[in-house]
Write an enzyme that holds these catalytic residues in place. Sequence first.
Site, PDB file in Angstrom:
ATOM      1  N   SER A 225     -91.684  17.792   3.710  1.00 51.45           N
ATOM      2  CA  SER A 225     -90.907  16.809   4.481  1.00 51.45           C
ATOM      3  C   SER A 225     -90.295  15.711   3.609  1.00 51.45           C
ATOM      4  O   SER A 225     -89.132  15.349   3.827  1.00 51.45           O
ATOM      5  CB  SER A 225     -91.774  16.180   5.583  1.00 51.45           C
ATOM      6  OG  SER A 225     -92.076  17.153   6.537  1.00 51.45           O
TER       7      SER A 225
ATOM      8  N   GLY B  25     -99.547  36.116  16.980  1.00 50.06           N
ATOM      9  CA  GLY B  25    -100.177  34.818  16.747  1.00 50.06           C
ATOM     10  C   GLY B  25     -99.925  33.868  17.897  1.00 50.06           C
ATOM     11  O   GLY B  25     -98.873  33.928  18.561  1.00 50.06           O
TER      12      GLY B  25
ATOM     13  N   ASP C 248     -90.017  21.321  16.878  1.00 52.20           N
ATOM     14  CA  ASP C 248     -90.255  22.664  16.318  1.00 52.20           C
ATOM     15  C   ASP C 248     -89.550  23.770  17.107  1.00 52.20           C
ATOM     16  O   ASP C 248     -88.890  24.636  16.524  1.00 52.20           O
ATOM     17  CB  ASP C 248     -91.759  22.979  16.270  1.00 52.20           C
ATOM     18  CG  ASP C 248     -92.475  22.247  15.146  1.00 52.20           C
ATOM     19  OD1 ASP C 248     -91.811  21.875  14.160  1.00 52.20           O
ATOM     20  OD2 ASP C 248     -93.694  22.053  15.260  1.00 52.20           O
TER      21      ASP C 248
ATOM     22  N   TYR D 215     -91.888  30.261   5.378  1.00 51.20           N
ATOM     23  CA  TYR D 215     -90.753  29.986   4.469  1.00 51.20           C
ATOM     24  C   TYR D 215     -91.200  29.968   3.005  1.00 51.20           C
ATOM     25  O   TYR D 215     -90.391  29.779   2.101  1.00 51.20           O
ATOM     26  CB  TYR D 215     -90.074  28.648   4.824  1.00 51.20           C
ATOM     27  CG  TYR D 215     -91.056  27.519   5.028  1.00 51.20           C
ATOM     28  CD1 TYR D 215     -91.556  26.805   3.961  1.00 51.20           C
ATOM     29  CD2 TYR D 215     -91.495  27.199   6.302  1.00 51.20           C
ATOM     30  CE1 TYR D 215     -92.476  25.802   4.146  1.00 51.20           C
ATOM     31  CE2 TYR D 215     -92.417  26.192   6.504  1.00 51.20           C
ATOM     32  CZ  TYR D 215     -92.902  25.496   5.424  1.00 51.20           C
ATOM     33  OH  TYR D 215     -93.823  24.507   5.617  1.00 51.20           O
TER      34      TYR D 215
ATOM     35  N   LYS E 157    -101.097  16.768  15.362  1.00 46.55           N
ATOM     36  CA  LYS E 157    -100.032  16.962  16.347  1.00 46.55           C
ATOM     37  C   LYS E 157    -100.534  16.851  17.796  1.00 46.55           C
ATOM     38  O   LYS E 157     -99.829  16.322  18.653  1.00 46.55           O
ATOM     39  CB  LYS E 157     -99.353  18.310  16.132  1.00 46.55           C
ATOM     40  CG  LYS E 157     -98.458  18.369  14.898  1.00 46.55           C
ATOM     41  CD  LYS E 157     -97.885  19.770  14.753  1.00 46.55           C
ATOM     42  CE  LYS E 157     -96.685  19.793  13.831  1.00 46.55           C
ATOM     43  NZ  LYS E 157     -96.020  21.097  13.806  1.00 46.55           N
TER      44      LYS E 157
ATOM     45  N   GLY F  37    -100.365  26.881  16.589  1.00 48.93           N
ATOM     46  CA  GLY F  37     -99.479  25.765  16.893  1.00 48.93           C
ATOM     47  C   GLY F  37     -97.996  26.112  16.836  1.00 48.93           C
ATOM     48  O   GLY F  37     -97.230  25.769  17.747  1.00 48.93           O
TER      49      GLY F  37
END
Length: 288
Positions: free
Chosen positions: A22, A131, A107, A226, A71, A134
Site C-alpha cells: 500500500s 476459498g 475490495d 498478485y 478488517k 476474507g
Amino acid sequence: MASPLHGKTLAVIGDPIEHSLSPVIQQAMLDALGLDCTYGRIRVPAGTVRDWLPGAASLGLGGFNATMPHKTDLVPLMDELSADARMYRSVNTVVLRDGRLLGFNTDGEGFLRSLHDSGIDPHGRRVVIFGAGGASRSVVLKLAAVGVERITVCCRTPDKAAELVAASPSVRAADMSRASTDAALADADLFINGTPLGMQGVGVDFESFTFLDALPASAPVCDLIYRPLKTSLLREAEARGHLAVNGLGMLIHQAILALEHFAAMELDAETMKAAVMTRLLPVLEQTS
Ligand code: NAP
C-alpha cells in the site's frame, strides 16, 4: 477548494505490515496528483485496534487502510459504514473527517473493475470460486449483488461458505472434493481462485491442475494472487486456452477507490494505474 489531505498523513495498519504494498501504491498516486501528503505503515498488533483508534487523529492521520487482522474488528468502531463495508462486515479504508470515522471496503468493487479492464462482464455468469476467506467473501458478495446468475463457493470449511449462502440466494456451497469441483466447473463460465495456493512465500500450491479440464475453455480464470504476477494456476489456464487474469488489477483498483475516499475526489483510473505501475512493477519483479 483545499484538499482534505492538506497537512495530513495516511497509512496502512496491520500486523505483520512490513510487506504491505500500500505505501508504494498510494505514494505513487499522491505524488502523481501533486498532493503534499505522505503514506506510511503502522504496526498495530491483533486485538489492539480499539485502543489504537482514539489516538489516530492526534498522529495527523487523514485516513488509513487496514489489512490483516483488523478488517472485521473495525466494523463496530466506525461512526458510519458504506453499504459495501456493511455487506462484507469488513473495513479496509477509514476516513477521519470532522472528528468522525467513516468506514469503507473497496475490495469487491476493485475486483469488479479489474474484470471490466479485462473485458469480462460478470452479469448473468455462472461463477465458481475456491476459498471462502476474507478476499473471497467480498468478491462473492459483490458478484452476487451485481447479478451473476449463481456463484458456487468451493471450500474446505463449510461454516464459512454457509454464511455466504445465507447472505444471497445466488450463492451455493460445495466441498473441494474432485467430484464436487468437476461438477461445479463443468457448468461454469468464470473461475476464481480465492485461496493462497500458489502465492509466493506460502510454500503450497495446487497438487494438480487437472481440475481445470472440467472448465469450458471459454471461461476466464482469475487468481486473486498478485505475487507472483503469473501463478502456476494462470500458466496452466493459459496453456488450456483460458483468458487468465491476476490479482494486480484488484489490488490497484481497490487502492484507487480508497484514495478517492481519502481525498474526496474522483480520480482518473488510467492515470493512476500508470503512476502505480511505474513504481510497483520493479518491486514485484524484484520479489517474484
Ligand atoms: P484468508 O482469509 O486466509 O482465506 C483463505 C481461504 O483459502 C480460506 O477459505 C482457506 O480455507 C482457503 N485455503 C487456504 N489454504 C488452502 C488449501 N491448502 N486448500 C484449500 N483451501 C485453502 O485469506 P484472504 O485474505 O482471503 O486471501 C486469499 C488470497 O487472496 C491470498 O493469496 C491473497 O494474497 C489474495 N488477496 C488478493 C487481494 C488483491 O487485491 N488482489 C486482496 C486480498 C487478498 P480455510 O478457511 O479452511 O482455512
